[in-house]
Design an enzyme around this catalytic site. Structure first.
Site, short mmCIF file in Angstrom:
data_model
loop_
_atom_site.label_atom_id
_atom_site.label_comp_id
_atom_site.label_asym_id
_atom_site.label_seq_id
_atom_site.Cartn_x
_atom_site.Cartn_y
_atom_site.Cartn_z
CB CYS A 190 -0.86 -0.04 1.25
SG CYS A 190 -1.67 1.49 1.68
CB CYS B 138 1.11 1.50 4.38
SG CYS B 138 -0.68 1.33 4.31
#
Ligand code: NAG
Ligand code: NAG
Length: 422
Positions: free
Chosen positions: A348, A351
């Site tokens: 991600c 992230c």
């Protein structure tokens, strides 16, 4: 349920809460909103060096929006003209620009000499992180305020895999421990029987993990309609991760590690004050008035940090036998560098961005704490010209600390929310 004294230091949770929530947190937030600190250059396209089955399933909440080139102030983008003309002619000097954070273009002759000196003393063996190649065409500026760390839906096996590798491959640990698939499930006793440094390493990682989970619980996607998204506190999510009973005692331990991480970064900041006090140090964006105001705010924050009465004593680390200590320190550094590389494997992007930033920030804190140069050459009385931080390091250091500071503040919010339920 977290209160009282923390292990491995002489401080208590209540003192940290008061200090952080009322004295530090508000001012730090203000600083981090400034142009100097909100733009972070990052290469999110580096390939994962360890495996290649990364699942980038295009979750919308994971997307990172890079800045258009005209959004970022020129003073931040182009490093070169912060130097004298002479200095600019030397390629070496241009490379310095990023590294120094920014230096006034009107350098005295004496300072110019010092600038040359710094090059010689730049020693990447001090570094705890694998540096992102920010000169790469793939590296882009990201506005951190527009890409906040919050719940993205990135969890389950993909996220566990990353945390597993971090804990299992890279944390010093007793060999007998089994690998849990889900690191949230069991890590009991993991750090027992380790020396203080290895235990500290484990606690830093665990503290970072806890902090990230506090954020995800506090900025949870509560509601989504075609018109708007609503983010806020999800108490159930918080309890599942931190409740003493639901986590069989693990939750409070994780939160103690969060406080431990807070103290380590706080101590690093207090130690590096003389570097920022140097008259030629600027938070350079090109806006003279703003830059001067920001530096004042920065110093105010740093002096507040210095006044904290219960600073962690890092001298207990790597004490002992010199040869042993050096070996341990080198191990520590290599393991940490490895963790910084694993960030390129996070599927991600949102992230990955915050992971990279926080790991670089913590790495910078460790660099400060364990730099021999800082110890040898930076007595309380005066600044050392041998020690320096790049703009990237400065931005990540303060933003990483800002995250931990926010987590400590959020714990108070959760405490209040939980009290209202009962
Ligand atoms: C809060 O989180 C839990 C999972 O921990 C989830 O099941 C629940 O739907 C969330 N609540 C809201 C309002 O989104
Ligand atoms: C670094 O991480 C990789 C992948 O997990 C692992 O194979 C390697 O042994 C690690 N090295 C160190 C020094 O931790």
């Amino acid at each position: 349920q977290v209160s009282g004294y923390l292990d491995d230091c002489t401080c208590d949770v209540e003192t940290i809460d008061r200090f952080n929530n009322y004295r530090l947190f508000p001012r730090l937030q203000k600083l981090l909103e400034s142009d100097y600190f909100r733009y972070y250059k990052v290469n999110l396209k580096r390939p994962c060096p360890f495996w290649n089955d990364i699942n980038q399933c295009g979750r919308r909440d994971c997307a990172v929006k890079p800045c258009q080139s005209d959004e970022v102030p020129d003073g931040i983008k182009s490093a070169s003209y912060k130097y004298s003309e002479v200095a600019n002619n030397l390629i070496e000097e241009c490379e310095q620009a990023e590294r120094l954070g920014a230096v006034d273009e009107s350098l005295s002759e004496e300072t110019q000499k010092a600038v040359l000196q710094w090059t010689k003393h730049d020693d990447s063996s001090d570094s705890f992180c694998e540096a992102d190649d920010i000169q790469s065409p793939d590296a882009e500026y990201v506005d951190l305020l527009l890409n906040p760390e919050r719940y993205t839906g990135y969890k389950g096996p993909d996220a566990w895999k990353i945390w597993n590798v971090i804990y299992e491959e890279n944390c010093f640990k007793p060999q007998t421990i089994k690998r849990p698939l889900n690191p949230l499930a069991s890590s009991q006793g993991k750090s027992e029987g380790l020396c203080v440094e290895k235990r500290a390493f484990y606690r830093l990682i665990s503290g970072l993990h806890a902090s990230i989970n506090v954020h995800l619980s506090a900025r949870y996607l509560l509601q989504e309609t075609w018109l708007e998204k609503k983010w806020g506190h999800n108490i159930t999510e918080f309890q599942q991760r931190f409740d003493g009973i639901l986590t069989e005692g693990e939750g409070p331990r994780r939160l103690k590690n969060l406080y431990f991480l807070y103290l380590i970064e706080l101590r690093a900041l207090s130690k590096v004050v003389p570097f920022f006090e140097r008259p030629d140090f600027q938070l350079f964006t090109g806006n003279k008035v703003q830059d001067a105001e920001n530096k004042m705010l920065l110093l105010e924050i740093l002096h507040e940090i210095k006044s904290f009465p219960l600073h962690f004593d890092e001298n207990s680390f790597f004490a002992g036998d010199k040869k042993e200590a050096n070996k341990l320190k080198e191990d520590f550094r290599l393991h940490f560098r490895n963790i910084s590389r694993i960030m390129d494997c996070v599927g991600c992007f949102k992230c990955r961005l915050w992971g990279k930033l926080q790991i670089q920030g913590l790495g910078t804190a460790l660099k400060i704490l364990f730099s021999e140069k800082l110890i040898a050459n930076m007595p309380e009385s005066g600044p050392s010209y041998e020690f320096h931080l790049t703009r990237q390091e400065i931005v990540s250091l303060f933003n990483a600390f800002g995250r931990i500071s926010t987590s400590v503040k959020e714990l108070e919010n959760f405490r209040n929310l939980l009290q209202n339920i009962h």
